[in-house]
Write a protein that holds these residues in place. Structure first.
Motif, PDB file in Angstrom:
ATOM      1  N   LYS A  97     -13.720 -58.659  -5.475  1.00  0.00           N
ATOM      2  CA  LYS A  97     -12.361 -59.136  -5.252  1.00  0.00           C
ATOM      3  C   LYS A  97     -11.392 -58.254  -6.033  1.00  0.00           C
ATOM      4  O   LYS A  97     -11.657 -57.899  -7.187  1.00  0.00           O
ATOM      5  N   PHE A  98     -10.300 -57.901  -5.400  1.00  0.00           N
ATOM      6  CA  PHE A  98      -9.249 -57.118  -6.037  1.00  0.00           C
ATOM      7  C   PHE A  98      -7.979 -57.955  -6.178  1.00  0.00           C
ATOM      8  O   PHE A  98      -7.681 -58.793  -5.330  1.00  0.00           O
ATOM      9  N   ARG A  99      -7.255 -57.694  -7.254  1.00  0.00           N
ATOM     10  CA  ARG A  99      -5.914 -58.238  -7.407  1.00  0.00           C
ATOM     11  C   ARG A  99      -4.917 -57.140  -7.071  1.00  0.00           C
ATOM     12  O   ARG A  99      -5.019 -56.018  -7.571  1.00  0.00           O
ATOM     13  N   LEU A 100      -3.951 -57.427  -6.219  1.00  0.00           N
ATOM     14  CA  LEU A 100      -2.934 -56.480  -5.809  1.00  0.00           C
ATOM     15  C   LEU A 100      -1.704 -56.686  -6.680  1.00  0.00           C
ATOM     16  O   LEU A 100      -1.131 -57.774  -6.703  1.00  0.00           O
ATOM     17  N   ILE A 101      -1.322 -55.638  -7.413  1.00  0.00           N
ATOM     18  CA  ILE A 101      -0.244 -55.745  -8.386  1.00  0.00           C
ATOM     19  C   ILE A 101       0.854 -54.743  -8.051  1.00  0.00           C
ATOM     20  O   ILE A 101       0.591 -53.556  -7.835  1.00  0.00           O
ATOM     21  N   SER A 102       2.082 -55.227  -7.997  1.00  0.00           N
ATOM     22  CA  SER A 102       3.244 -54.383  -7.733  1.00  0.00           C
ATOM     23  C   SER A 102       4.257 -54.573  -8.851  1.00  0.00           C
ATOM     24  O   SER A 102       4.717 -55.692  -9.102  1.00  0.00           O
ATOM     25  N   ASP A 103       4.569 -53.469  -9.540  1.00  0.00           N
ATOM     26  CA  ASP A 103       5.551 -53.497 -10.633  1.00  0.00           C
ATOM     27  C   ASP A 103       5.195 -54.572 -11.665  1.00  0.00           C
ATOM     28  O   ASP A 103       6.059 -55.305 -12.160  1.00  0.00           O
ATOM     29  N   GLY A 104       3.902 -54.695 -11.967  1.00  0.00           N
ATOM     30  CA  GLY A 104       3.443 -55.625 -12.980  1.00  0.00           C
ATOM     31  C   GLY A 104       3.206 -57.048 -12.514  1.00  0.00           C
ATOM     32  O   GLY A 104       2.696 -57.879 -13.277  1.00  0.00           O
ATOM     33  N   GLN A 105       3.547 -57.370 -11.265  1.00  0.00           N
ATOM     34  CA  GLN A 105       3.393 -58.722 -10.740  1.00  0.00           C
ATOM     35  C   GLN A 105       2.318 -58.772  -9.659  1.00  0.00           C
ATOM     36  O   GLN A 105       2.265 -57.894  -8.788  1.00  0.00           O
TER      37      GLN A 105
ATOM     38  N   VAL B  80      -1.217 -46.192  -7.780  1.00  0.00           N
ATOM     39  CA  VAL B  80      -0.242 -45.287  -7.186  1.00  0.00           C
ATOM     40  C   VAL B  80       0.943 -45.238  -8.150  1.00  0.00           C
ATOM     41  O   VAL B  80       1.867 -46.046  -8.053  1.00  0.00           O
ATOM     42  N   PRO B  81       0.915 -44.319  -9.123  1.00  0.00           N
ATOM     43  CA  PRO B  81       1.951 -44.302 -10.156  1.00  0.00           C
ATOM     44  C   PRO B  81       3.371 -44.224  -9.618  1.00  0.00           C
ATOM     45  O   PRO B  81       4.277 -44.871 -10.154  1.00  0.00           O
ATOM     46  N   ILE B  82       3.593 -43.482  -8.547  1.00  0.00           N
ATOM     47  CA  ILE B  82       4.941 -43.296  -8.044  1.00  0.00           C
ATOM     48  C   ILE B  82       5.569 -44.586  -7.559  1.00  0.00           C
ATOM     49  O   ILE B  82       6.794 -44.759  -7.569  1.00  0.00           O
ATOM     50  N   SER B  83       4.741 -45.549  -7.113  1.00  0.00           N
ATOM     51  CA  SER B  83       5.266 -46.819  -6.611  1.00  0.00           C
ATOM     52  C   SER B  83       4.946 -47.991  -7.542  1.00  0.00           C
ATOM     53  O   SER B  83       5.189 -49.142  -7.185  1.00  0.00           O
ATOM     54  N   LYS B  84       4.379 -47.709  -8.726  1.00  0.00           N
ATOM     55  CA  LYS B  84       4.027 -48.752  -9.697  1.00  0.00           C
ATOM     56  C   LYS B  84       3.120 -49.824  -9.076  1.00  0.00           C
ATOM     57  O   LYS B  84       3.274 -51.007  -9.321  1.00  0.00           O
ATOM     58  N   ALA B  85       2.187 -49.359  -8.268  1.00  0.00           N
ATOM     59  CA  ALA B  85       1.258 -50.276  -7.596  1.00  0.00           C
ATOM     60  C   ALA B  85      -0.151 -50.046  -8.123  1.00  0.00           C
ATOM     61  O   ALA B  85      -0.558 -48.907  -8.378  1.00  0.00           O
ATOM     62  N   GLU B  86      -0.893 -51.132  -8.300  1.00  0.00           N
ATOM     63  CA  GLU B  86      -2.277 -51.055  -8.744  1.00  0.00           C
ATOM     64  C   GLU B  86      -3.118 -52.080  -8.007  1.00  0.00           C
ATOM     65  O   GLU B  86      -2.611 -53.147  -7.607  1.00  0.00           O
ATOM     66  N   ILE B  87      -4.377 -51.749  -7.821  1.00  0.00           N
ATOM     67  CA  ILE B  87      -5.361 -52.687  -7.299  1.00  0.00           C
ATOM     68  C   ILE B  87      -6.455 -52.753  -8.350  1.00  0.00           C
ATOM     69  O   ILE B  87      -7.094 -51.746  -8.664  1.00  0.00           O
ATOM     70  N   ARG B  88      -6.678 -53.929  -8.933  1.00  0.00           N
ATOM     71  CA  ARG B  88      -7.629 -54.102 -10.023  1.00  0.00           C
ATOM     72  C   ARG B  88      -8.771 -55.008  -9.601  1.00  0.00           C
ATOM     73  O   ARG B  88      -8.551 -56.064  -9.033  1.00  0.00           O
ATOM     74  N   ARG B  89      -9.966 -54.567  -9.930  1.00  0.00           N
ATOM     75  CA  ARG B  89     -11.144 -55.351  -9.601  1.00  0.00           C
ATOM     76  C   ARG B  89     -11.321 -56.497 -10.607  1.00  0.00           C
ATOM     77  O   ARG B  89     -11.163 -56.294 -11.807  1.00  0.00           O
ATOM     78  N   GLU B  90     -11.644 -57.680 -10.093  1.00  0.00           N
ATOM     79  CA  GLU B  90     -11.901 -58.811 -10.987  1.00  0.00           C
ATOM     80  C   GLU B  90     -13.346 -58.796 -11.444  1.00  0.00           C
ATOM     81  O   GLU B  90     -14.218 -58.319 -10.726  1.00  0.00           O
TER      82      GLU B  90
END
Length: 241
Positions: free
Chosen positions: A48-56, A231-241
């Motif tokens: 499972k991944f958590r989708l994070i945009s600009d820290g949220q 994706v540093p340019i868009s402040k987006a991250e996908i983190r594995r739980e």
């Protein structure tokens, strides 16, 4: 043609939309082509991944990669909740040969409107059919130089883990892969390059840089599994739980 993906309108700040411009196509000719995948390149995975945009956190993805006879099936489902927009759900099923070649792909996207599509691969040919909530189906055929093509859905991030499995870790260097983003209706190419070891929250990982003509994506791999995508340019991250 206007994209049929409803998620792009609801969460454009979060999505990893790779554009296949003419520059991207020319880049494919100047880089080393990836070596053909070897049998057994696909392996079982689930998570499972958590989708994070600009820290949220704006969504989650659950996925699995499991054997099916002599083939493999990769399934994923994403739910995206962006403040001020309707919840969007996306699901996809990718059937792969043991060496990583795509055999078929089908997906659905449900938000304000429902869209779906299917692709069948035969040799170096891919035949796609897109179905919108209203209007007749749209069909298109693509030709590739090789049957080894990477599917990179805009909304299913575990596909990047499959891309990393195709990378030749022994050779390393810059390797180029033919790719198809179903929502873009255009084939293209991405390059993948090893960028050394990293440590994430106490976990030892290795960094792969995935590049198109206008975007760079960071893949952090640990024990053959994708543990983070950024994706540093868009402040987006996908983190594995």
């Amino acid at each position: 043609m206007k994209r049929l993906n409803a998620v792009a309108a609801a969460a454009c700040a979060m999505l990893l939309v790779i554009s296949w411009s003419a520059a991207g196509q020319n880049e494919r000719e100047s880089k080393k082509k990836a070596a053909p995948a070897t049998p057994g390149v696909v392996s079982a995975d689930r998570g499972k991944f958590r989708l994070i945009s600009d820290g949220q956190q704006v969504g989650t993805e659950e996925f699995s990669v499991v054997p099916s006879g002599g083939d493999w099936i990769s399934r994923g489902s994403v739910e995206i909740k962006v403040p001020g927009a309707a919840t969007t759900q996306v699901s996809g099923e990718l059937r792969l040969a043991a060496d990583g070649r795509p055999l078929s792909y089908q997906w659905t996207s449900q938000g304000p409107k429902k869209n779906s599509g299917a692709i069948v691969f035969e040799g170096t040919t891919a035949r796609m059919e897109l179905r919108a909530e209203s209007g007749p189906p749209f069909t298109q055929e693509f030709q590739f130089d090789s049957p080894q093509v990477v599917i990179l859905d805009n909304n299913l991030y575990h596909h990047y883990g499959l891309l990393a499995r195709l990378y030749d870790w022994n050779t390393k260097g810059v390797q180029t892969f033919s790719a198809l983003i179903p929502q873009d209706l255009t084939p293209g190419a991405v390059t993948v390059e090893w960028s050394g070891p990293r440590e994430l929250d106490g976990i030892k990982a290795e960094l792969l840089l995935v590049k198109s003509s206008d975007l760079e994506i960071e893949l952090y791999m640990s024990s053959g599994r994708l543990v983070r995508l950024a994706v540093p340019i868009s402040k987006a991250e996908i983190r594995r739980e």
